[in-house]
Design a protein around this motif. Structure first.
Motif, PDB file in Angstrom:
ATOM      1  N   SER A  59       0.831  -1.209   0.000  1.00 54.33           N
ATOM      2  CA  SER A  59       0.000   0.000   0.000  1.00 54.33           C
ATOM      3  C   SER A  59       0.865   1.259   0.000  1.00 54.33           C
ATOM      4  O   SER A  59       0.520   2.263  -0.633  1.00 54.33           O
ATOM      5  CB  SER A  59      -0.921   0.012   1.225  1.00 54.33           C
ATOM      6  OG  SER A  59      -1.782  -1.105   1.185  1.00 54.33           O
ATOM      7  N   GLN A 105      -7.240   0.702  -0.174  1.00 52.25           N
ATOM      8  CA  GLN A 105      -7.617  -0.504   0.552  1.00 52.25           C
ATOM      9  C   GLN A 105      -8.814  -0.265   1.474  1.00 52.25           C
ATOM     10  O   GLN A 105      -9.458  -1.198   1.917  1.00 52.25           O
ATOM     11  CB  GLN A 105      -6.406  -0.972   1.373  1.00 52.25           C
ATOM     12  CG  GLN A 105      -6.370  -2.442   1.661  1.00 52.25           C
ATOM     13  CD  GLN A 105      -5.060  -2.864   2.309  1.00 52.25           C
ATOM     14  OE1 GLN A 105      -4.085  -2.130   2.306  1.00 52.25           O
ATOM     15  NE2 GLN A 105      -5.046  -4.047   2.869  1.00 52.25           N
ATOM     16  N   GLU A 182      -5.769  -4.352  -3.286  1.00 48.79           N
ATOM     17  CA  GLU A 182      -6.576  -5.503  -2.848  1.00 48.79           C
ATOM     18  C   GLU A 182      -8.041  -5.435  -3.289  1.00 48.79           C
ATOM     19  O   GLU A 182      -8.951  -5.523  -2.467  1.00 48.79           O
ATOM     20  CB  GLU A 182      -6.473  -5.667  -1.322  1.00 48.79           C
ATOM     21  CG  GLU A 182      -5.036  -5.938  -0.911  1.00 48.79           C
ATOM     22  CD  GLU A 182      -4.905  -6.537   0.477  1.00 48.79           C
ATOM     23  OE1 GLU A 182      -5.883  -7.129   0.957  1.00 48.79           O
ATOM     24  OE2 GLU A 182      -3.820  -6.419   1.043  1.00 48.79           O
TER      25      GLU A 182
HETATM   26 MG   LIG Z   1      -1.922  -2.929   2.039  1.00 53.65          MG
END
Ligand SMILES: [Mg+2]
Ligand SMILES: Nc1ncnc2c1ncn2[C@@H]1O[C@H](COP(=O)(O)OP(=O)(O)OP(=O)(O)O)[C@@H](O)[C@H]1O
Length: 282
Positions: A59, A105, A182
């Motif tokens: 991330s 995310q 994700e």
């Molecule tokens: Mg992540």
């Protein structure tokens, strides 16, 4: 049989990238280049996956790739399509916030817009009539199982409904590049298929379309991506792990003859196993 392809202009170049928070080096020495893939017989976009265990910096890297975070060292370059081509090359520029579509995310949505309003807003720059937009939105809502909550606000949605809305919003509004952190986590089997189909559609519709995503599902990455990067912790001299993420390995599935196939073969399974081993050790 391996598909024929050529690698043309650079579409993403990352050089010596590191991000440090206070004393902590989160990611370091990250560098890679992705090029526009051209196939003779069809438009072919790029699908690039990042794998790595929790906390390895996926991330963090994605925030740098989308210009949301200024790297401590290094840079992220993308083509500058507003400039004319020089010597056959599109000039490059440092990525800035807003250049690249991003589904984070946490699946951030507009708090004061219903699903329907968010999707309509996502289509604001698309040149089709308002009726055609409505039609398009209704079809998507139906296909993605969101029609019953079209007039609900984000705080009235389940996690999966929020996630699908965030992904749809980017699908409808993004330019050529899209980064999804994700996108598959927590979706049910039908919705995973919807996102997979959407990826394929994007990939087949323009040669510069580029999807970058992270996932914890190694098989899914091997099935969908034509390029996979495995992030993991660097090792100390004595073999113990640091807490700093970097790219440990790159798998170019195009080169391996495994990209763009419609079935998962023994070779795909073998790559999956290799990646798993690398991840377990890092
Ligand atoms: Mg992540
Ligand atoms: N703002 C911050 N300040 C300090 N440390 C941070 C900050 N944001 C993230 N980190 C740390 O950076 C590391 C990498 O986090 P990151 O969220 O990038 O990992 P990830 O690979 O995306 O993990 P996951 O698979 O769990 O999503 C973690 O150790 C995390 O604690």
């Amino acid at each position: 049989m391996a598909a024929k392809y050529e690698q043309k202009d650079t579409i993403l170049h990352v050089e010596n990238l590191s991000i440090v928070y206070g004393e902590k080096v989160i990611i370091s020495n990250i560098g890679f280049t992705e090029k526009n893939t051209v196939r003779p017989d069809k438009p072919q976009g790029q699908t690039i996956a990042f794998l790595g265990r929790s906390g390895r910096g996926k991330s963090t890297l994605f925030r740098a790739l989308t210009g949301l975070e200024e790297p401590t060292t290094g840079m992220v370059l993308i083509p500058d399509f507003e400039k004319p081509i020089v010597n056959g090359q599109q000039p490059a520029k440092k990525v800035q916030e807003g250049d690249v579509g991003f589904v984070d995310q946490k699946y951030t949505l507009f708090r004061h817009k219903t699903i329907y309003q968010s999707l309509k807003y996502a289509l604001r720059n698309v040149k089709i009539s308002s009726e055609e937009k409505d039609e398009k939105i209704i079809t998507y809502l139906k296909d993605w199982g969101l029609q019953t909550c079209r007039n609900q606000y984000p705080n009235e949605l389940s996690g999966g409904q929020r996630q699908r809305t965030a992904i749809l919003e980017q699908l409808l509004s993004s330019g050529l590049y899209m980064v999804l952190d994700e996108p598959f986590s927590g979706l049910d089997v039908g919705n995973i298929q919807n996102v997979k189909d959407a990826f394929r559609l994007i990939n087949d519709s323009h040669e510069l379309n580029t999807i970058i995503f992270s996932t914890h599902d190694i098989e899914l990455a091997v099935e969908l991506a034509d390029s996979i990067y495995v992030l993991g912790y660097l090792k100390n001299d004595d073999g113990t792990l640091t807490q700093t993420g970097t790219i440990l390995k790159h798998f170019d599935l195009k080169e391996m003859g495994l990209a763009w196939q419609h079935e998962f073969t023994a070779d795909h399974l073998d790559i999956t196993k290799q990646i798993k081993q690398i991840m377990l050790a890092s």
